[in-house]
Structure formats: structure tokens, C-alpha cells
Design an enzyme around this catalytic site. Structure first.
Site, mmCIF file in Angstrom:
data_model
loop_
_atom_site.group_PDB
_atom_site.id
_atom_site.type_symbol
_atom_site.label_atom_id
_atom_site.label_comp_id
_atom_site.label_asym_id
_atom_site.label_seq_id
_atom_site.Cartn_x
_atom_site.Cartn_y
_atom_site.Cartn_z
ATOM 1 N N HIS A 110 -5.352 10.010 0.392
ATOM 2 C CA HIS A 110 -6.023 10.205 1.679
ATOM 3 C C HIS A 110 -5.115 10.785 2.753
ATOM 4 C CE1 HIS A 110 -4.917 5.862 1.229
ATOM 5 N NE2 HIS A 110 -4.228 6.123 2.307
ATOM 6 N N ASP A 122 -7.805 1.999 1.802
ATOM 7 C CA ASP A 122 -7.655 2.790 3.024
ATOM 8 C C ASP A 122 -8.341 4.145 2.932
ATOM 9 O OD1 ASP A 122 -6.824 3.219 5.602
ATOM 10 O OD2 ASP A 122 -4.835 3.939 5.064
ATOM 11 N N HIS A 138 0.873 -1.181 0.000
ATOM 12 C CA HIS A 138 0.000 0.000 0.000
ATOM 13 C C HIS A 138 0.900 1.218 0.000
ATOM 14 C CE1 HIS A 138 -3.179 2.778 0.580
ATOM 15 N NE2 HIS A 138 -2.774 3.132 1.778
ATOM 16 N N ASP A 151 1.452 4.943 0.123
ATOM 17 C CA ASP A 151 1.175 6.352 0.377
ATOM 18 C C ASP A 151 2.356 7.147 -0.188
ATOM 19 O OD1 ASP A 151 -1.184 5.914 2.189
ATOM 20 O OD2 ASP A 151 0.350 4.866 3.336
#
Length: 913
Positions: free
Chosen positions: A351, A126, A14, A16
Site C-alpha cells: 500500500h 493497513d 507491521h 512496510d
């Protein structure tokens, strides 16, 4: 051997792009990860695939540093070993606009298709809650599933909660949107790291898989068990093949597959025998204790949300429709610039970025990206508006002689619009190329007479206006075929109320000499120094700065609006936490300075000044609790007794045609660890309210579920929030203020968060974020719109959407043109429809128009050409990816009629003739 269960291990990370480290530090880690991934795929044929987190921007980020690896990367993507897409970035859906959500999907598909494959996975690992219209958006994009990590709490088969709209019996469920669209939902019940770091040695692997298999079976509806082999920024597990070989030896009754989402989802669908729960609408963790929803990211670093709102509006609501109109006149549509501008803007939409929940360095870089994207939009707007204005027939103003100064007002919203506009006009210019000495140029400019002029519309009627002399101004042209052309000019600023400018259209005016004066002066909008009044509304300001708003059409009066509230905040960028037992401060009863500051024929305004003092920060205990990483709901700190000034300046204004109150506020924030809200009591009886969300007017309960223990019940909004009774309602529209709460105070008060000042990132570690205190000058804008209880049919919601969109004005000359001086590109009718966008599709070259149905009722759309385009070309119904569909019946006629289903997102393509 027949296996009773299958373990699907999906390798992933994941990613980010920026969060607890600045972007470039994450970027370095990404390059290392991708290098390792390519090496692993090169050397281990049993390492079947690696999911690249659903976002194609990872490819751009990697190849920016490693362009020499493009061919290797492309090969593994085409072989299916690196599935990519469907998104450009993993956005926070609630904090990005409806159209931004679609551009993300469109550009993700566009980029992935260049590699020959698109992973059709509705991937939301997420996102901080999931939007209600996601099933419809996914279905229209050819995606029949959604894989997500937040919003629903499963109970497991033996603990099924019956008759619940919010909970699922299993980690698999049916997710249904408000239009009835359904997708197979898969919740990461044990999060997206439940298969990370699989052991290879026998003892550890036995303990690992006994625990992991049991945890997955606790929630799964079938024997197809999902294990996500990775986590946030998780490096590749290079020995996974050996680990799976060990697992197969230890658990021969279980089939272990190094899998991918396509195979896993197919296996689930083929194995389903139990009835799945149907979960409807928004997934916002409504059936939880309310402490871990992350909803208060909607108010973290509000300045980012305000910049985002403006950036989105400039692209989707101004630049795209203006460029589309210029395109219909035969000019190029700058697809390449739009893609670049959208990508730059969307790099702020992940996010942990738009949510304002990263370290300070991340958000400093975001400000630059917002500026860059907006500058591109402004350049497109400048080119488009000049192109269009030069095509408008302004010869009607020839009668006023050589000194007539025409201007064109553009309404790029989907409804006819009235409102106050401002424009700067050059009364005259002298170019440096003319060779006149500078002092002589300046003297000549100063000598220009700007008196005895009137503003007229296309029919010659006088329009009330004000003039501000801006004096001598330097400017320059940048021609396409020659060097820059500097000049000196004499400039003025005109303000006036443009009346009924056509939707997706324009209206021409001119500042002239020799016009007939208005027949009679207009009545003042100021009813004394403490009151404003027009044909529809009356505002009475009280001594404490609160005001009462009377809707003269319904007789409803809303009392005590505009009181400010201040509390401590010992939470973090993710979640708000008021100190235990703290007394909330308000400006109720606090004497304010009140004066009339504007009183023109078209607008009047009252300024309210509060000289307030609030606690300077949290106390010393708070510093200890932060260092010790005390979980924020368990913190005991309070606010200090020391105070700092908080001087709040509020402007309340009313325009002659306005059916809402213009509200602006500003202050210099010098306090830390606190929250400021403004309150609008409605005193309307209702158990629900409505909020603008993504292609949806979301209906939400005012009272939370029984499981909710957080004293705060703040929620997300896009353009507005609305509380309505049977005969009256109040809509509060905002510019980039994405957090609100409808208070359970007996008055159904709408509370809009203006500022939240916090000191740390929060989440999994100790990350100080001093810039999240948002010290310094702050400003905010709202529009308060009363109505008859139906925000859709009354036009209140349309007005709230128009509030998001700035006016566009262009000076032009007196000339003939192909466009009439009052014209629209398209005309449309449709009860309960909201207009969303007008743009040009890059592949087809067709004009694309989009609406959505604000109500869960069947309606219809009637679309016809405006005067700007007297004939409609062939039209077809498209989808959110804007793919060509079947031609609509009635092709070649003067209009089309299209049925629109409940809450349907409708996209039409129109071919230019």
C-alpha cells in the site's frame, strides 16, 4: 480463578518493505529485527509466538541476507511460534487487479506451504479501504475471518447506530460480501499498536493497563480483548514475558495470554453472546468526515498506476492465456517464469508502494521492477505467439505465391473482438551468416518492391489497411541450439481493422500480391474537419475543444465532453486539498486549434490543441506550512499569480466498428502543486453510479453520507466508471487512471483525474518528495462508451475490459498446421458474466478458467471447446486457490452448463485429454 476477561497479546511488526526510507534501509532494519526475533525465541520459552505480518515475502527478504538461518526459521514456523501467510505481500487491494489479488493469495499460500503451515487469517492491517468481495475471496480460500484497520468506524455498545450499513456496534462484526459470503470481522478499533511497549515496572504497568483495558472494552463485544504488541517496523519487545508477568500480578481478575490469531479468533467465536452488526460490501470509510480516507493515493504518481496496469494486463490477459494455448498444443507452460514475474510485479503492490505515497527513491526502484516484470511477460509472449502461429494452417495463402506474408492476430480477451491492430512485417531478410557484404545486403534490401500488395483475410477478402515503410532494419534471432543470428531486413508497418476475432482465439491474415481488390470503397468516417461518424456514433467538436457525442442507437446526445479542469493541490501524496476559496480553472470557452489528422477506411482522428496557462505552483506560505507540518486540511496557502504554459494535445478517434470513442491526451507538465482532470457530463438522472472494482461492479452513492465534510468525494476504480439512467448510460474506461469522481453539479459529471502534482509524502512527518510533482511529459488514454442504460447487457462493460488488453500479432510463414486460421480455444456463453483469466495450474497441470458475475442475479455458464480443442476433458468447479473439486455433471460431453450465483467468482478446472 475464573477470569471475567482475557487480554490476548499478539506480538507482531507491521512491515512496510519501503516507505519513508528506501527499500534497502528498511531491509537492514528487517534483518536486525529477524535476528532479534530468532534470539528471543531461542532464549525465552515464554515468548510464545510472533506474527510475521501476514506476508511471506519477509522470509525471502531476510534469507536473502541471512541464508544460514533458514533451518532455525523453518523450525519455529513449523512449531507455530512464527505463523506465516496467507499473502505474499500486503497489497493495496483497490489499486491492484482482481487477478493480482488472487496471485498474491495463491503465491502466499504456495510459499507458506513449503514451511508446512499457513496462517488462515484474512489480514488487512493497513489497506487503504477494503474491497467488497474480500469475504467471498477469503471463504473460497478456506479463511473465515478478516482482521483489518480501516474502513469502518465502530460506535461501541452504548452508542450503537441503528439501521446503518456502514457502522458496527463493536470492533467485532459480520462482514458480508455482495454474494452473501460472511466472515467474522475484527477491526483494529484502537489500531494495531494498542499493545506495544508494555511496561515492566509496577507503576507504569498499572497506569498502562488501566487505560488500555478500558479502551479495548469500549469497543469489544466479548471479554476477549485484543492487544497488538507492535507497530510499523516495531522492534521485538524482548522483555514481554516479564511485562506480562507484572500485569498478571497487578490485574489478577484478567487473564493475560501471549496469544496468536488462531487462538484469539477461536476464543471470540466461543464467547459471542451479543448480536454483531452486519456490515455489507466495500469498507471505504464512507461514514467519516472524508479527510483521512487516503483515497487520493489513487492519483499520486499516476505514472506508477499506468505502468502497473500495463504490467498486470501483459501477464494475466496476454502472457497467461497465450502460454495456456501453447501448453494445450504440447508445449511447456513456464510456471517458474510466471511466478518470478508475478513476484517482481507484486513487490510494487504494497500500500505504500503502488499508492505512490513513499519517498522518491522508493518509486524510482519501482519503475525498474515494473520494467523487469514486463520484460519477462514479453519474453513469454514472444515464445508463445511464435509457437502458436507456427501451428496455424496458413496454407490457404499458398495461392498468392512465394511472396505471401502471413500474420496471426490473437484476441486474448474473453469476448469476440474487433479493432485496429498494428504489426511490423519483415518483407525479406538477409542473414549475416550468408556472407554477403554489408553494403550489398543493404542495397538489396532497399531495392525490394513493397508496392502492389493487398491485405487479405483467410477467405481471400481484401482488408482495408495502411502501410508505412520502415526501411532498412537490423534484427536478430536467438535460436535454442545455436549462437545468435543477426540479419538486415526490409520492414513495413501495417495498420488495419481486425474484425470479429474469436474470444480466446486467433485469426490469420496475409499481405500478398495478386489479390482481388475490395468491391467498393468505404464511406469516410470524417464528417468534415470537426466531426466523425460511423454506424453507431457521431462526434461533433466545438471551438473550445469540447465535443458532443450522439449515440445513434438511442438518440441520446452527451454534450460538452472533454473539458479540462485545473485546481491547486496543497495536500500530499495521500490526500488532495484545494486551496480555500480558489476559483477552479477550465478550458470551457478557451479557443482550441482543431484539425483532422487521420482519415483512413477504418479510422479517423481529430487533434485538438489547447494553449493554456496555469499557476506555476503554490505560494510561499505553502513552503512554511510544509516545514511546520501543518495538517493539510488546515492549510491556508494559495497558488502563485505566476503562470506557466500547459499545452494539451488531445486526439479523439473513431474506428469503423468502434462503439466507443478513443481519447488520448498528452502534455508537458511544468506546473507544481496542482491537479488536472477531464470532465464528461452525463446529464443522466440517477442517485447512484457504478465502478469496476475487484471481481465486482460496485454500486456507489453519488451523494456522500451526512458525516462527509471533505468537498472532494474522489473514489477508486479499476477498468471503468459508469453513470446510467433508465434508457442511456455512459461508461468511461481508462488505462491506469484509478481515481474518478462523479460530481454533484446537477449534471452527474464523470471527472477522471489525469495528474496530481504534490510536494510531500504527508502522514506522520516532514518528507519532501519533489519527484511526486511529476514534471515532464505525460500521456493518458480513455475510451468513452455510450450504451442503452445497462452496461452489462449492452456489452459496454465487456468493451471496457477489452480496452485494458493490447492486441498481439505475430508474423509467420506459409505452412500447414493443426490450428485452423480462425479458431478459439474455448467458447462460452453467460449472461452478465465477465471473463477474468485463463492459465495453467502448476500442481494439477489443468487449465484454469475464471469468470465473475457482474450482477446480483443468478445466471449460468455454458462452456464448450473451441475448434482448437474439439473435445473437452473432465471439468470441475474449483476455488480462488485453484484446488481440484468435484467433477461437473456431463463430463466427457461436448459442453458443460454451470449455475452461477449472484456476484459469484467462478473458477473451473479443465483437464486436457
Amino acid at each position: 480463578m475464573t477470569h471475567k476477561r482475557t487480554a490476548h497479546i499478539i506480538s507482531h511488526t507491521h512491515w512496510d518493505r519501503e516507505w519513508y526510507l528506501p527499500y534497502e534501509k528498511h531491509h537492514v532494519l528487517l534483518v536486525k529485527l529477524m535476528d532479534t526475533l530468532l534470539h528471543t525465541l531461542d532464549t525465552d520459552p515464554n515468548f510464545k509466538s510472533f506474527y510475521l505480518d501476514g506476508q511471506t515475502i519477509i522470509l525471502e527478504d531476510y534469507l536473502q541476507v541471512r541464508p544460514e538461518n533458514r533451518e532455525r526459521l523453518e523450525r519455529y514456523i513449523k512449531e507455530g511460534r512464527i505463523p506465516i501467510g496467507p499473502w505474499y505481500i500486503l497489497q493495496d487491494a483497490f489499486l491492484t487487479s482482481s487477478e493480482a489479488n488472487l496471485r498474491n493469495l495463491q503465491i502466499g499460500h504456495q510459499d507458506a506451504s513449503r514451511y508446512g503451515t499457513i496462517a488462515k487469517v484474512g489480514y488487512f492491517p493497513d489497506t487503504f479501504g477494503n474491497i467488497g468481495q474480500a469475504p467471498q475471496i477469503l471463504r473460497q480460500a478456506g479463511i473465515d475471518n478478516a482482521v483489518f484497520g480501516r474502513g469502518v468506524k465502530p460506535t461501541g455498545f452504548n452508542n450503537t447506530v441503528a439501521d446503518s450499513d456502514y457502522e458496527s456496534s463493536f470492533s467485532e462484526l459480520i462482514w458480508e460480501g455482495p454474494d452473501g459470503s460472511r466472515v467474522l470481522g475484527v477491526l483494529f478499533a484502537n489500531w494495531y499498536c494498542n499493545g506495544m511497549e508494555v511496561p515492566t515496572d509496577e507503576a507504569s504497568a498499572k497506569e498502562y493497563w488501566e487505560r488500555k483495558l478500558a479502551e479495548a472494552e469500549k469497543y469489544a463485544a466479548t471479554g476477549q480483548l485484543l492487544f497488538m504488541n507492535g507497530c510499523d517496523h516495531q522492534p521485538i519487545q524482548q522483555d514481554l514475558s516479564a511485562a506480562l508477568a507484572a500485569a498478571r500480578e497487578l490485574f489478577p481478575e484478567t487473564e493475560f495470554i501471549h496469544s496468536n490469531f488462531e487462538d484469539y479468533l477461536a476464543a471470540v467465536n466461543a464467547s459471542l453472546t451479543r448480536e454483531l452488526s452486519v456490515v455489507k460490501g466495500e469498507l471505504r470509510s464512507q461514514r467519516t468526515d472524508g479527510w483521512s480516507t487516503l483515497v487520493n493515493t489513487a492519483s499520486a504518481r499516476v505514472y506508477l498506476k499506468q505502468m502497473n496496469q500495463l504490467g498486470q494486463a501483459m501477464l494475466e490477459k496476454v502472457a497467461e492465456p497465450l502460454a495456456a494455448l501453447a501448453y494445450s498444443l504440447g508445449y511447456e507452460y513456464p510456471h517458474h517464469l510466471f511466478t518470478y514475474a508475478w513476484k517482481t510485479l507484486m513487490q510494487n503492490h504494497p500500500h505504500d508502494s503502488i499508492c505512490g505515497c513513499s519517498v522518491d527513491e522508493v518509486h524510482r526502484e519501482m519503475v525498474t521492477r515494473f520494467d523487469k516484470s514486463r520484460h519477462i511477460a514479453e519474453a513469454i509472449i514472444d515464445d508463445s505467439k511464435k509457437t502458436i502461429a507456427d501451428s496455424v494452417d496458413t496454407s490457404v495463402f499458398e495461392q498468392y505465391g512465394d511472396h505471401a506474408l502471413p500474420l496471426v492476430v490473437f484476441n486474448t480477451t474473453g469476448w469476440n473482438r474487433s479493432g485496429v491492430v498494428e504489426v511490423e512485417l519483415d518483407v525479406d531478410r538477409i542473414y549475416f551468416r550468408d556472407g554477403m557484404p554489408l553494403d550489398e545486403m543493404n542495397q538489396k534490401m532497399y531495392g525490394i518492391d513493397i508496392t502492389s500488395r493487398s491485405l487479405v483475410d483467410r477467405d481471400g477478402a481484401a482488408v482495408a489497411h495502411t502501410v508505412v515503410d520502415l526501411g532498412l532494419q537490423f534484427g536478430y534471432d536467438l535460436p535454442d541450439d545455436k549462437f545468435r543470428q543477426p540479419y538486415m531486413s526490409r520492414r513495413v508497418r501495417l495498420s488495419f481493422e481486425a474484425a470479429q476475432v474469436p474470444a480466446l482465439g486467433l485469426a490469420a491474415y496475409a499481405w500478398v500480391r495478386g489479390a482481388e481488390p475490395a468491391e467498393r470503397p468505404l464511406a469516410s468516417l470524417a464528417a468534415g474537419t470537426h466531426a466523425l461518424e460511423n454506424a453507431w456514433l457521431r462526434i461533433d467538436v466545438e471551438n473550445d475543444g469540447s465535443f458532443n457525442l450522439t449515440d445513434k442507437r438511442s438518440g441520446q446526445t452527451y454534450q460538452g465532453l472533454g473539458i479540462y479542469e485545473n485546481t491547486g493541490d496543497i495536500g500530499n501524496e495521500y490526500m488532495y486539498k484545494q486551496p480555500n476559496g480558489e476559483q477552479t480553472l477550465t478550458t470551457k470557452g478557451l479557443s482550441a486549434s482543431i484539425r483532422l489528422t487521420e482519415n483512413t477506411a477504418f479510422r479517423a482522428a481529430i487533434e485538438i490543441v489547447h494553449e493554456w496557462a496555469v499557476p506555476a505552483s503554490a505560494d510561499e506560505q505553502f513552503e512554511i506550512e510544509k516545514r511546520e507540518a501543518v495538517y493539510f486540511p488546515d492549510r491556508k496557502s494559495q497558488r502563485t499569480a505566476h503562470t506557466v504554459p500547459l499545452t494539451i494535445r488531445t486526439e479523439i478517434a473513431l474506428t469503423r466498428s468502434g462503439q466507443g470513442v478513443e481519447w488520448k491526451s498528452s502534455f508537458n507538465n511544468q506546473a507544481k502543486d496542482h491537479r488536472v482532470r477531464v470532465l464528461f457530463p452525463t446529464d443522466l438522472t440517477t442517485a447512484v453510479h457504478h465502478a469496476d472494482s475487484i471481481f465486482e461492479i460496485a454500486k456507489r452513492d453519488i451523494e456522500p453520507a451526512a458525516e462527509w465534510v471533505n468537498p472532494s468525494n474522489a473514489q477508486h476504480q479499476q477498468a471503468f466508471v459508469d453513470v446510467s439512467g433508465e434508457l442511456a448510460g455512459l461508461t468511461v474506461a481508462n488505462l491506469g487512471l484509478n481515481e474518478y469522481e462523479v460530481l454533484r453539479d446537477g449534471r452527474n459529471t464523470i471527472a477522471i483525474t489525469l495528474l496530481r502534482s504534490v510536494a510531500e509524502l504527508g502522514d506522520w512527518g516532514v518528507f519532501p518528495t519533489p519527484e511526486a510533482q511529476c514534471l515532464g511529459e505525460q500521456s493518458f488514454s480513455l475510451s468513452i462508451i455510450p450504451h442503452n442504460g445497462d452496461g452489462t447487457e449492452s456489452g459496454a462493460y465487456a468493451a471496457a475490459y477489452q480496452f485494458q488488453v493490447p492486441w498481439t500479432v505475430s508474423q509467420t510463414g506459409v505452412h500447414e498446421g493443426t490450428l485452423a486460421p480462425n479458431v478459439s480455444q474455448f467458447n462460452w456463453e453467460g449472461s452478465s458474466l465477465a471473463f477474468s483469466s485463463l492459465k495453467v495450474n502448476e500442481q494439477s497441470g489443468d487449465l484454469m478458467l475464471r469468470w465473475y458475475n457482474m450482477k446480483p442475479n443468478v445466471t449460468g455458464l455454458k462452456l464448450s471447446a473451441g475448434v482448437a480443442a474439439p473435445d473437452l476433458g473432465h471439468a470441475y468447479k474449483s476455488d480462488v486457490l485453484e484446488q481440484p473439486g468435484d467433477l461437473l455433471a456431463g463430463q466427457g460431453e461436448s459442453f458443460y452448463q454451470v449455475p452461477v450465483g449472484p456476484c459469484e467468482i467462478l473458477t473451473l478446472g479443465v483437464k486436457l485429454k
